[in-house]
Scaffold this active site. Structure first.
Site, mmCIF file in Angstrom:
data_model
loop_
_atom_site.group_PDB
_atom_site.id
_atom_site.type_symbol
_atom_site.label_atom_id
_atom_site.label_comp_id
_atom_site.label_asym_id
_atom_site.label_seq_id
_atom_site.Cartn_x
_atom_site.Cartn_y
_atom_site.Cartn_z
ATOM 1 N N ALA A 134 0.811 -1.209 0.000
ATOM 2 C CA ALA A 134 0.000 0.000 0.000
ATOM 3 C C ALA A 134 0.849 1.266 0.000
ATOM 4 C CB ALA A 134 -0.914 0.009 1.221
ATOM 5 N N GLY A 179 -0.170 -5.756 -0.064
ATOM 6 C CA GLY A 179 -0.877 -5.791 -1.344
ATOM 7 C C GLY A 179 -0.013 -6.271 -2.489
ATOM 8 N N GLU A 182 -0.407 -9.903 -2.391
ATOM 9 C CA GLU A 182 -1.780 -10.200 -2.820
ATOM 10 C C GLU A 182 -1.885 -10.149 -4.348
ATOM 11 O OE1 GLU A 182 -4.928 -8.974 0.483
ATOM 12 O OE2 GLU A 182 -3.598 -7.302 0.014
ATOM 13 N N GLU A 202 0.129 -6.850 6.971
ATOM 14 C CA GLU A 202 -0.842 -5.853 7.409
ATOM 15 C C GLU A 202 -1.113 -5.912 8.916
ATOM 16 O OE1 GLU A 202 -1.858 -6.719 3.064
ATOM 17 O OE2 GLU A 202 -1.113 -7.805 4.824
#
Length: 311
Positions: A134, A179, A182, A202
């Site tokens: 992020a 992310g 991900e 996270e």
């Protein structure tokens, strides 16, 4: 014969040009101390008083110039049909910001209708980084509504990647965190250098994986191990990721820093053209036989993060 690369749009990582303003008209307005929109200019400059009074730092994200943060390459010759999605947000280590996500969604949408593409490789042009996760600086400028919309956009991107009709490979030659991991999990296959570091970190910030990681990681490594990795926010190297089943291939990093990409290219060449139809069938089967909702709820119920979900 070497593969010939050519651009679909603008040159890689270049800046998009600004709209030209007629010079004579601009000079006439500036002579009278006016901006083109009629606002008064600051003495000795070209900024209006109204613009100078805006203290909101978010204006930097709406500048006229927008850099190319995600680009596309097609290979020809013996590698015809292989397409590369290039992540090149150098200053922010490919952090998932508004522009980055928007540009990638546009390119992935184009690829979803491209019958000529047979394999898509996601790779980074930033040395030592796949995707750092992020963009926390942008995140700090968002209110709750903006944050919710952005996380929704990010989830949509991961879903777009996951349902592409062509096989996808993530080539991780550096860190893939939050992310960033991900994004790799949304791909069908993953290659990594042994020096790469990856993890859903996270929870170390009191947050939850918000872009599909809590659903896709259990599929890769099993529910129990996925819980451990998410609950602890642990980072694992490329070799450990291979043992865990998180990546398909792990290779020693080379001097040029693109060993995982080269391995991904080798893997892409091995994938048969007729795999497109088989992949769709496998995808439909997995959708019916994996209880994603139950897995996701079991993870979320065991993590207390003040009700926050983030990428």
């Amino acid at each position: 014969m070497a593969s010939v690369l050519y651009r679909l749009a603008v040159p890689r990582c270049s800046l998009l040009g600004r709209l030209a303003v007629p010079r004579r008209e601009t000079q006439r307005l500036e002579h009278h101390g006016l901006h083109r929109d009629g606002t008064r200019l600051v003495a000795g400059g070209s900024r209006s008083l109204a613009a100078c009074s805006r203290a909101d730092s978010r204006s930097q994200h709406t500048a006229a110039e927008v850099s190319v943060e995600v680009d596309l390459k097609r290979l020809e010759g013996q590698d015809e049909g292989i397409v590369e999605v290039l992540m090149c947000r150098h200053r922010a280590r490919n952090a998932l910001g508004h522009t980055f996500v928007s540009q990638m969604r546009e390119l992935v949408s184009t690829l979803s209708h491209d019958s000529a593409a047979r394999v898509v490789i996601f790779r980074s042009l930033v040395p030592g980084v796949f995707c750092a996760g992020a963009d926390l600086k942008e995140r700090a400028l968002m209110d709750n509504s903006e944050s919710d919309l952005f996380v929704h956009s990010l989830r949509s991107l991961m879903t777009q990647i996951a349902i592409l009709p062509t096989p996808t490979i993530a080539a991780m030659d550096g860190v893939a965190l939050g992310g960033g991991l991900e994004l790799a999990l949304a791909c069908d296959l993953r290659t990594a250098s042994t020096s790469a570091q990856m993890g859903l970190i996270e929870t170390t910030r009191g947050l939850l994986p918000g872009a599909g990681g809590s659903q896709r990681l259990p599929r890769m490594v099993g529910v129990t191990l996925a819980k451990e990795l998410i609950f602890t926010g642990r980072r694992v190297g490329g070799q450990a990721a291979l043992k865990l089943g998180l990546v398909n291939r792990a290779v020693e990093q080379n001097q040029s820093g693109d060993a995982a990409y080269k391995e991904a290219l080798t893997l892409a060449r091995e994938i048969l053209p007729q795999v497109r139809s088989q992949r769709e069938g496998m995808h439909n089967y997995l959708k019916k036989n994996w209880t994603w909702y139950e897995i996701s709820m079991s993870l979320c119920s065991l993590i207390s993060c003040n009700g926050k979900t983030f990428l």
